[in-house]
Structures are given as structure tokens and as C-alpha cells.
Scaffold this motif. Structure first.
Motif, mmCIF file in Angstrom:
data_model
loop_
_atom_site.group_PDB
_atom_site.id
_atom_site.type_symbol
_atom_site.label_atom_id
_atom_site.label_comp_id
_atom_site.label_asym_id
_atom_site.label_seq_id
_atom_site.Cartn_x
_atom_site.Cartn_y
_atom_site.Cartn_z
ATOM 1 N N LEU A 22 54.448 37.479 47.080
ATOM 2 C CA LEU A 22 53.491 36.646 46.350
ATOM 3 C C LEU A 22 53.300 37.189 44.936
ATOM 4 N N PRO A 23 53.030 36.301 43.969
ATOM 5 C CA PRO A 23 52.840 36.763 42.593
ATOM 6 C C PRO A 23 51.397 37.177 42.312
ATOM 7 N N LYS A 24 51.239 38.277 41.604
ATOM 8 C CA LYS A 24 49.914 38.646 41.112
ATOM 9 C C LYS A 24 49.485 37.645 40.039
ATOM 10 N N GLY A 25 48.198 37.673 39.711
ATOM 11 C CA GLY A 25 47.740 36.867 38.593
ATOM 12 C C GLY A 25 47.247 35.493 38.982
ATOM 13 N N ARG A 26 47.416 34.535 38.059
ATOM 14 C CA ARG A 26 46.755 33.244 38.156
ATOM 15 C C ARG A 26 47.167 32.435 39.376
ATOM 16 N N ILE A 27 48.406 32.598 39.857
ATOM 17 C CA ILE A 27 48.872 31.786 40.986
ATOM 18 C C ILE A 27 48.343 32.328 42.314
ATOM 19 N N LEU A 28 47.990 33.603 42.354
ATOM 20 C CA LEU A 28 47.625 34.236 43.621
ATOM 21 C C LEU A 28 46.467 33.518 44.299
ATOM 22 N N ALA A 29 45.433 33.165 43.530
ATOM 23 C CA ALA A 29 44.269 32.497 44.123
ATOM 24 C C ALA A 29 44.652 31.144 44.708
ATOM 25 N N GLU A 30 45.600 30.447 44.061
ATOM 26 C CA GLU A 30 46.028 29.149 44.561
ATOM 27 C C GLU A 30 46.878 29.270 45.815
ATOM 28 N N CYS A 31 47.421 30.448 46.052
ATOM 29 C CA CYS A 31 48.231 30.662 47.255
ATOM 30 C C CYS A 31 47.369 30.705 48.517
ATOM 31 N N GLY A 32 46.092 31.108 48.372
ATOM 32 C CA GLY A 32 45.226 31.278 49.535
ATOM 33 C C GLY A 32 45.124 30.045 50.420
ATOM 34 N N PRO A 33 44.692 28.896 49.890
ATOM 35 C CA PRO A 33 44.586 27.688 50.717
ATOM 36 C C PRO A 33 45.924 27.250 51.299
ATOM 37 N N LEU A 34 47.008 27.459 50.537
ATOM 38 C CA LEU A 34 48.330 27.075 51.014
ATOM 39 C C LEU A 34 48.752 27.938 52.203
ATOM 40 N N LEU A 35 48.514 29.232 52.107
ATOM 41 C CA LEU A 35 48.836 30.132 53.222
ATOM 42 C C LEU A 35 48.014 29.763 54.452
ATOM 43 N N GLN A 36 46.741 29.484 54.228
ATOM 44 C CA GLN A 36 45.866 29.110 55.351
ATOM 45 C C GLN A 36 46.380 27.849 56.035
ATOM 46 N N ALA A 37 46.777 26.854 55.237
ATOM 47 C CA ALA A 37 47.294 25.604 55.802
ATOM 48 C C ALA A 37 48.607 25.820 56.548
ATOM 49 N N ALA A 38 49.349 26.851 56.143
ATOM 50 C CA ALA A 38 50.611 27.168 56.817
ATOM 51 C C ALA A 38 50.405 28.081 58.020
#
Length: 234
Positions: A22-38
Motif C-alpha cells: 500500500l502507498p503511504k500518503g494521500r491514497i492510504l486513507a482512501e484504501c481503508g474503505p476499499l480494503l474493508q469492502a474486500a
């Protein structure tokens, strides 16, 4: 060879957990809901930028998560240190690793790779008349290809950050950088004059891992695909 080393050498490679970068920085927070949905739940401090840890366990014993610089996600996956990852299309455009397969546009991390110059200069400049320019950027390959396709000779100054300072200090005439809202450009007296490419984050996979561990890797891709489909229907 010790008994421990001998035993370790007999453990098949496929017994090791898959690694998701996973990338650090601005994209990391957006990864949270996506990971949860997966259905992927990494350790609680994984999405905490203040955490000093870099590798995290998940609710799946056969999947670990590592957190690295955005530009490094593609390198970790291309060289097989991680089998799967999330990174911006800008990184894929810059490095163009043949070892990487990008099956899914995750529709997060939206931004663009753009050309910018000082506001005063932009008001008088005509990009169609450029023949030779000096460009500061962390995307030397993207910039070089873009200007070459237009028949413009580009002298590239490779910087890793603070591109916005370059024109004002006489280091370059233009910059090529990632733009999200444009506020940083505006704060530094620059204007966006051309968009090279719109960018979003992609799910990327190591091609060798897809061949050697097809069921596991394909199952992960399917989980992200279903998460995206669920998001669309919500």
C-alpha cells in the motif's frame, strides 16, 4: 547447513503469505474503505501514518500488508517482494514495468499529471509554439515522452519534490507534477496550462506470482472486483 536452515529450505514458497503493498500518503486513507469492502482487515495501526511499523498482519493469515512510498509500490511488485499492490497510474506510466499487470482501476486517488508555469508567463505563453523547454519534474520519463511526441525538445531537471520552486528560482521554465486541487500551484504563483494524463489508483499484480500462485492471487483480485461492484451498486 543447520537443521533449522535445512527445514526452512523444505518449506514451499507458496506457504509464505502473499504481500499487499500500500502507498503511504494521500491514497492510504482512501484504501481503508476499499480494503474493508474486500474483506481485508489489516492491523489497527496500518492506516495510521504515525505508526513506525512497515509490515502488518491482516485477518487473513495468508496475507500481509506492507506500507511503502507511492513510487516504491510498483518496484516492490515488479521485483516480486510483494505479489499485489495499489498504486497510482502515474507511477505505472513513469516506470512501465513489463512485470506488472494492472487488472483493475480502483477509482480512488483521482488527480492528474499536468504542466504548469508561472501565472504571468502563462498569460502570454502559447504552448503550441514551444520548441525547446526546460522542465523540472519527478516524472522524467512521462515528461520526455510527452514533449517528444509534440516535437518539443525537453531539457529535464529531475527533482524529487518542491517542483513549484523551480521556475521562480530560475531552475526551469515549466514543471510537470501531480495535481489534485491546484491549491499548491496557486499558492506558489503557478498556473496549470496542460493536462498530460488523468490519474487514478490501480490494483497491480506481479505477473510471475499470477502464474505460480494463480488461485490465491486471482482470489484477491476477485475480492477487489466485488468490492468495486458493491460500491457502484450502493
Amino acid at each position: 547447513m543447520s537443521a533449522l536452515s535445512s527445514a526452512a529450505s523444505l518449506v514451499p514458497e507458496t506457504a509464505a503469505p502473499l504481500v499487499l503493498a500500500l502507498p503511504k500518503g494521500r491514497i492510504l486513507a482512501e484504501c481503508g474503505p476499499l480494503l474493508q469492502a474486500a474483506g481485508i482487515a489489516p492491523a489497527a495501526d496500518c492506516l495510521d501514518e504515525d505508526s513506525r511499523r512497515l509490515r502488518f498482519e491482516t485477518n487473513d493469515p495468508q496475507l500481509d500488508v506492507v506500507r511503502v512510498r507511492p513510487f516504491d509500490v510498483a518496484t516492490f511488485v515488479a521485483f516480486g517482494a510483494a505479489q499485489i499492490g495499489i498504486c497510482g497510474a502515474d507511477v505505472l506510466m513513469e516506470f512501465d514495468y513489463p512485470e506488472i499487470y494492472a487488472p483493475l482501476d480502483l477509482r480512488i486517488g483521482g488527480c492528474r499529471v499536468s504542466i504548469a508555469e508561472p501565472v504571468e508567463q502563462a498569460m502570454q505563453d502559447d504552448p503550441a509554439r514551444w520548441s525547446q523547454v526546460r522542465v523540472a519534474t519527478k516524472y522524467p520519463n512521462i515528461a520526455r515522452r510527452h514533449f517528444a511526441a509534440r516535437g518539443v525538445h525537453a531539457d529535464i531537471v529531475h527533482l524529487n519534490g518542491a517542483m513549484e520552486l523551480a521556475p521562480g528560482l530560475g531552475l526551469s521554465r515549466l514543471i510537470v507534477d501531480l495535481v489534485q486541487t491546484g491549491s499548491t500551484l496557486k499558492a506558489n504563483g503557478l498556473a496549470e496550462v496542460e493536462v498530460i494524463a488523468d490519474v487514478s489508483s490501480r490494483l497491480i499484480v506481479n505477473r510471475t506470482a499470477l502464474k505460480t500462485r494463480p488461485e490465491e492471487v486471482s482470489a484477491l483480485i476477485s475480492r477487489f472486483r466485488h468490492a468495486l461492484a458493491a460500491g457502484q451498486s450502493a
